[in-house]
Structure formats: C-alpha cells, structure tokens
Design a protein around this motif. Structure first.
Motif, PDB file in Angstrom:
ATOM      1  N   ASP A  67      15.494  17.505 -32.722  1.00 54.21           N
ATOM      2  CA  ASP A  67      16.748  17.040 -33.315  1.00 54.21           C
ATOM      3  C   ASP A  67      17.954  17.741 -32.711  1.00 54.21           C
ATOM      4  O   ASP A  67      19.003  17.135 -32.500  1.00 54.21           O
ATOM      5  N   THR A  68      17.815  19.031 -32.407  1.00 56.00           N
ATOM      6  CA  THR A  68      18.960  19.824 -31.936  1.00 56.00           C
ATOM      7  C   THR A  68      19.306  19.533 -30.477  1.00 56.00           C
ATOM      8  O   THR A  68      20.484  19.387 -30.127  1.00 56.00           O
ATOM      9  N   LEU A  69      18.302  19.446 -29.631  1.00 58.46           N
ATOM     10  CA  LEU A  69      18.538  19.298 -28.195  1.00 58.46           C
ATOM     11  C   LEU A  69      18.462  17.863 -27.707  1.00 58.46           C
ATOM     12  O   LEU A  69      19.120  17.491 -26.738  1.00 58.46           O
ATOM     13  N   TYR A  70      17.626  17.048 -28.363  1.00 54.67           N
ATOM     14  CA  TYR A  70      17.331  15.704 -27.838  1.00 54.67           C
ATOM     15  C   TYR A  70      17.446  14.642 -28.926  1.00 54.67           C
ATOM     16  O   TYR A  70      16.770  13.611 -28.867  1.00 54.67           O
ATOM     17  N   GLY A  71      18.318  14.857 -29.890  1.00 50.96           N
ATOM     18  CA  GLY A  71      18.422  13.952 -31.022  1.00 50.96           C
ATOM     19  C   GLY A  71      18.862  12.554 -30.673  1.00 50.96           C
ATOM     20  O   GLY A  71      18.623  11.619 -31.446  1.00 50.96           O
ATOM     21  N   ASP A  72      19.514  12.369 -29.525  1.00 49.41           N
ATOM     22  CA  ASP A  72      19.959  11.036 -29.123  1.00 49.41           C
ATOM     23  C   ASP A  72      19.035  10.418 -28.072  1.00 49.41           C
ATOM     24  O   ASP A  72      19.375   9.403 -27.464  1.00 49.41           O
ATOM     25  N   CYS A  73      17.865  11.034 -27.854  1.00 51.44           N
ATOM     26  CA  CYS A  73      16.929  10.552 -26.839  1.00 51.44           C
ATOM     27  C   CYS A  73      15.818   9.729 -27.492  1.00 51.44           C
ATOM     28  O   CYS A  73      15.425  10.011 -28.627  1.00 51.44           O
ATOM     29  N   PRO A  74      15.284   8.738 -26.794  1.00 49.41           N
ATOM     30  CA  PRO A  74      14.113   8.026 -27.312  1.00 49.41           C
ATOM     31  C   PRO A  74      12.988   9.006 -27.594  1.00 49.41           C
ATOM     32  O   PRO A  74      12.819  10.008 -26.895  1.00 49.41           O
ATOM     33  N   GLU A  75      12.189   8.708 -28.625  1.00 47.36           N
ATOM     34  CA  GLU A  75      11.169   9.638 -29.078  1.00 47.36           C
ATOM     35  C   GLU A  75      10.211  10.100 -27.979  1.00 47.36           C
ATOM     36  O   GLU A  75       9.924  11.303 -27.878  1.00 47.36           O
ATOM     37  N   PRO A  76       9.704   9.200 -27.120  1.00 47.28           N
ATOM     38  CA  PRO A  76       8.784   9.672 -26.069  1.00 47.28           C
ATOM     39  C   PRO A  76       9.441  10.659 -25.106  1.00 47.28           C
ATOM     40  O   PRO A  76       8.816  11.642 -24.687  1.00 47.28           O
ATOM     41  N   VAL A 127      18.141  14.178 -19.931  1.00 48.47           N
ATOM     42  CA  VAL A 127      16.906  13.583 -20.460  1.00 48.47           C
ATOM     43  C   VAL A 127      17.159  12.157 -20.929  1.00 48.47           C
ATOM     44  O   VAL A 127      16.473  11.222 -20.510  1.00 48.47           O
ATOM     45  N   GLY A 128      18.150  11.972 -21.793  1.00 48.82           N
ATOM     46  CA  GLY A 128      18.365  10.675 -22.404  1.00 48.82           C
ATOM     47  C   GLY A 128      19.192   9.701 -21.595  1.00 48.82           C
ATOM     48  O   GLY A 128      18.974   8.486 -21.666  1.00 48.82           O
ATOM     49  N   GLN A 129      20.161  10.212 -20.821  1.00 49.99           N
ATOM     50  CA  GLN A 129      21.044   9.335 -20.046  1.00 49.99           C
ATOM     51  C   GLN A 129      21.281   9.920 -18.653  1.00 49.99           C
ATOM     52  O   GLN A 129      22.414  10.247 -18.282  1.00 49.99           O
TER      53      GLN A 129
END
Length: 232
Positions: A125-134, A202-204
């Motif tokens: 939640d803190t580092l990757y909260g806006d990333c898809p779960e996988p 990671v996410g974008q």
C-alpha cells in the motif's frame, strides 16, 4: 552512445528498474543500474560514482527516493533527475528533512542484526498502492533488508548546485510527503509533477522512459566541468 544511470532507493534493488532499463536499451541508450546496499550513504555514493566515472560521456543520473541523497554527492553527471527523491543541502540528511512518512515508518520492521525490512502487506500500500496487484506483488518480492543509518547520511558535496536537474514530484506518494517533495523541488532547475504513487517505475514505466528520452533529445551539455553553475 548516450548513457543513463538509474539509482534505486532504500530496500529496493536494480531489478525494480528492469522495465525502464530494457526500454532505454532497446532505444539505443547505454544503461547502468548500480547496486546500493553498501552499508552507508558514502559507500553507496562511491559505488554510483564508479559507474559514472566509467562512462565516456557525462550521463543522465536518476535517483529515486534515498537515491536522491546518493546522486547529490556525485561528480561528473550531465543532468540529475530526482524522482520523489531527497535533494540535500549542506548538513542535511534525508532523516533531518522529515524522511519517511508515518505510513512508511509503520511498515518498517526491525531485524535482530540491526538492519530493517519492510512488512510486505504494508509495503504494498505504501510503495505500490497505485500499481496493479501482480506488479505490486512482484515489486514487494524483490525488496531486501536495509543497513541502519543510511537515511541519516550527509553528502560530502551537493551536485545540484553545479548540474542541471529535474525534480519529479509524485503527487499521490504515501512514502514521502508530496509537500516535502515540492519544497526540495524548488532547489532544482526544472520541476514536473505526476499523479502517481512512490514507485512509477513499477506502475507507469512509460512516464520515466518518456522523460528520459526527452532529456536525452534536449542536447544536454556533455561537460564534466565542475565550475559551471546553473541559474535557478
């Protein structure tokens, strides 16, 4: 060949930049992603300095989070990119500027040997909260323990005073307060703001790739002259 050095933050590994690095290499850019975790800020800075010094031309150097403290101490970069990162002045450390948010502090788990790690459920939640779960699960699986004291390290020099720089504020960051990021960003030559969490690599990753491509195309001065000072 144009070169980019990617510098990860606390608890992270070079592999977290894998997608960004692959895209840059495919586009013809030489990419170096040094491993930190050398035990102190000065040792981490020396490891990245060795990577920068090995290149034929001054590279673009991107530092994420604690990686900003590291790149602040470098010589010989052509352009600095601070990604939700610490831009330190004389006598400052990441910790003295406010450091980790309360949410990130709550995720830190002390280890018996004095190092710290991040609790996986809270790190997501803190580092990757806006990333898809996988992707978030993949990134958390790469995290490693961190030696104590790095966040209290003070750089020996302050490269942003002599080198053009871009600060990227991550407006939805839960690890480093965006308000603090904006204050540090005022020290840089240029400021961007993305509505992302702490880890857009990671996410974008496209955002980072496109920014670096823009900077590479901008004919950034290729000089190692430490006497050149930018205007802010």
């Amino acid at each position: 060949m144009a070169a980019v050095v990617l510098v990860h933050g606390l608890y992270h590994r070079p592999e977290h930049f894998a997608v960004v690095a692959e895209r840059l290499r495919t586009a013809g850019t030489h990419v170096v992603v040094p491993e930190l975790h050398r035990g102190s800020l000065l040792a981490d800075t020396a490891a990245v300095q060795a990577a920068v010094g090995s290149l034929h031309e001054p590279p673009i150097v991107l530092g994420h989070s604690y990686g900003g403290s590291v790149i602040t101490g470098l010589r010989g970069a052509g352009h600095l990119v601070y990604l939700a990162a610490f831009v330190l002045d004389v006598g400052e450390s990441a910790a003295s500027l406010g450091g980790a948010s309360p949410q990130l502090q709550d995720a830190i788990n002390p280890e018996p040997d004095g190092s710290t790690s991040l609790r996986p459920d809270r790190a997501v939640d803190t580092l990757y909260g806006d990333c898809p779960e996988p992707l978030a699960a993949w990134a958390v699986g790469l995290l490693r323990a961190q030696a104590p004291g790095c966040g209290r390290g003070v750089p020996e020099r302050h490269s942003w005073k002599h080198t053009p720089s871009t600060y990227v504020v991550c407006g939805q960051d839960r690890a480093i307060d965006p308000v603090l990021q904006r204050k540090m960003a005022s020290r840089c030559t240029d400021v961007r703001e993305w509505q992302t969490g702490h880890s857009p690599f990671v996410g974008q990753p496209d955002l980072i790739f496109e920014l670096l491509q823009e900077l590479l195309a901008a004919n950034i001065p290729r000089s190692r002259d430490e006497g050149v000072t930018t205007t802010r």
